[in-house]
Design a protein around this motif. Structure first.
Motif, PDB file in Angstrom:
ATOM      1  N   UNK A   1       0.801  -1.329   0.001  1.00 36.99           N
ATOM      2  CA  UNK A   1       0.061   0.067   0.063  1.00 36.99           C
ATOM      3  C   UNK A   1       0.887   1.233   0.099  1.00 36.99           C
ATOM      4  N   UNK A   2       2.041   1.214   0.782  1.00 39.32           N
ATOM      5  CA  UNK A   2       2.878   2.615   0.589  1.00 39.32           C
ATOM      6  C   UNK A   2       3.334   2.518  -0.929  1.00 39.32           C
ATOM      7  N   UNK A   3       3.648   1.742  -1.522  1.00 38.21           N
ATOM      8  CA  UNK A   3       4.253   1.810  -2.938  1.00 38.21           C
ATOM      9  C   UNK A   3       3.074   2.205  -3.727  1.00 38.21           C
ATOM     10  N   UNK A   4       1.691   1.785  -3.807  1.00 42.91           N
ATOM     11  CA  UNK A   4       0.525   2.303  -4.600  1.00 42.91           C
ATOM     12  C   UNK A   4       0.322   3.599  -4.149  1.00 42.91           C
ATOM     13  N   UNK A   5       0.429   3.839  -2.968  1.00 41.92           N
ATOM     14  CA  UNK A   5      -0.261   5.116  -2.255  1.00 41.92           C
ATOM     15  C   UNK A   5       0.880   6.392  -2.965  1.00 41.92           C
ATOM     16  N   UNK A   6       2.157   5.938  -2.693  1.00 41.34           N
ATOM     17  CA  UNK A   6       3.369   6.970  -3.194  1.00 41.34           C
ATOM     18  C   UNK A   6       3.145   7.268  -4.668  1.00 41.34           C
ATOM     19  N   UNK A   7       2.693   6.449  -5.416  1.00 42.28           N
ATOM     20  CA  UNK A   7       2.614   6.778  -6.778  1.00 42.28           C
ATOM     21  C   UNK A   7       1.319   7.430  -6.915  1.00 42.28           C
ATOM     22  N   UNK A   8       0.317   7.468  -6.394  1.00 37.95           N
ATOM     23  CA  UNK A   8      -0.908   8.409  -6.526  1.00 37.95           C
ATOM     24  C   UNK A   8      -0.431   9.838  -5.946  1.00 37.95           C
ATOM     25  N   UNK A   9       0.396   9.691  -4.785  1.00 35.12           N
ATOM     26  CA  UNK A   9       0.452  11.010  -4.257  1.00 35.12           C
ATOM     27  C   UNK A   9       1.603  11.832  -5.053  1.00 35.12           C
ATOM     28  N   UNK A  10       2.602  11.104  -5.524  1.00 33.21           N
ATOM     29  CA  UNK A  10       3.562  11.943  -6.156  1.00 33.21           C
ATOM     30  C   UNK A  10       3.621  12.122  -7.552  1.00 33.21           C
ATOM     31  N   UNK A  11       2.879  11.215  -8.276  1.00 32.75           N
ATOM     32  CA  UNK A  11       2.915  11.191  -9.748  1.00 32.75           C
ATOM     33  C   UNK A  11       1.692  10.249 -10.172  1.00 32.75           C
ATOM     34  N   UNK A  12       0.517  10.944  -9.936  1.00 29.42           N
ATOM     35  CA  UNK A  12      -0.898  10.175 -10.162  1.00 29.42           C
ATOM     36  C   UNK A  12      -0.799   9.563 -11.645  1.00 29.42           C
ATOM     37  N   UNK A  13      -1.067   8.164 -11.913  1.00 28.46           N
ATOM     38  CA  UNK A  13      -1.127   8.014 -13.298  1.00 28.46           C
ATOM     39  C   UNK A  13      -2.674   8.132 -13.671  1.00 28.46           C
ATOM     40  N   UNK A  14      -2.942   8.121 -15.191  1.00 25.23           N
ATOM     41  CA  UNK A  14      -4.215   8.094 -15.348  1.00 25.23           C
ATOM     42  C   UNK A  14      -5.151   7.137 -15.145  1.00 25.23           C
ATOM     43  N   UNK A  15      -4.408   5.844 -14.793  1.00 20.10           N
ATOM     44  CA  UNK A  15      -5.214   4.686 -14.620  1.00 20.10           C
ATOM     45  C   UNK A  15      -5.915   4.968 -13.219  1.00 20.10           C
ATOM     46  N   UNK A  16      -5.428   5.556 -12.434  1.00 17.35           N
ATOM     47  CA  UNK A  16      -5.847   6.098 -10.948  1.00 17.35           C
ATOM     48  C   UNK A  16      -7.291   6.617 -11.206  1.00 17.35           C
TER      49      UNK A  16
END
Length: 200
Positions: free
Chosen positions: A88-103
């Motif tokens: 969850x840390x890895x997934x959340x960090x992706x959203x927080x710092x560089x949110x992908x369009x897939x989100x």
């Protein structure tokens, strides 16, 4: 130290799980869609990371069970919560710092009826991150340290499984009065805290 280590571990796991459940219902992202109206769509944590709510529930359940399970299960739960926290840390960090369009793809598709990552990428003009991904990331960091602390201290929580020891033996082993978790465990076994010899 024994009771304190257990309390710290339980609180760390419970607080992280509860915060994860709360954050799954909150707005993580605000996506602007260039569909002529330039409308802004809120994207919840559950929509951003679909496994957020069920994994948070699993963490919360693990925290609730920590006070009554034996040594082996403590290690199993410690490893389990550590793995969940890392993922969850890895997934959340992706959203927080560089949110992908897939989100935001599921939210955009629901609002516009347009599907396909390429089409959605062309449609999305801006993605704004709210504070919730960062709050959630902090919860997972707490869970990581709480899980590691649990793994290092689990053996010292009691000897031989406090759930099956008598209340008197537990107090002798620890050299201190029972805490609230111990007392609850005793009541669940049918121990009478008012009986002679149990008086504190």
């Amino acid at each position: 130290m024994t009771a304190r280590a257990r309390l710290i571990s339980v609180l760390a796991v419970l607080s992280a799980g509860a915060l994860g459940i709360i954050s799954s219902t909150q707005t993580w992202l605000s996506v602007t869609v260039a569909d002529g109206s330039s409308s802004s769509l809120p994207v919840s944590g559950a929509a951003t990371i679909p496994v957020l709510a069920p994994l948070s529930l699993a963490v919360l359940a693990a925290g609730a069970a920590l006070s009554i399970i034996g040594l082996v299960l403590r290690y199993i739960f410690g490893v389990l919560t550590l793995v969940i926290a890392g993922g969850l840390s890895y997934a959340t960090a992706q959203v927080a710092f560089a949110p992908p369009v897939t989100a935001v793809s599921s939210t955009v598709t629901e609002a516009t009826g347009i599907s396909g990552i390429d089409a959605i990428t062309d449609l999305v003009s801006d993605i704004v991150v709210t504070p919730w991904p960062f709050i959630s990331l902090l919860a997972w960091i707490i869970l990581i340290f709480g899980s590691i602390f649990m793994l290092f201290t689990a053996r010292r929580w009691n000897r031989g499984g406090r759930r099956y020891d008598t209340a008197a033996r537990r107090e002798v082993d620890d050299g201190k009065p029972l805490d609230s978790i111990d007392s609850w465990d005793g009541l669940s076994r049918g121990d009478d805290p008012t009986a002679p010899g149990d008086a504190r």
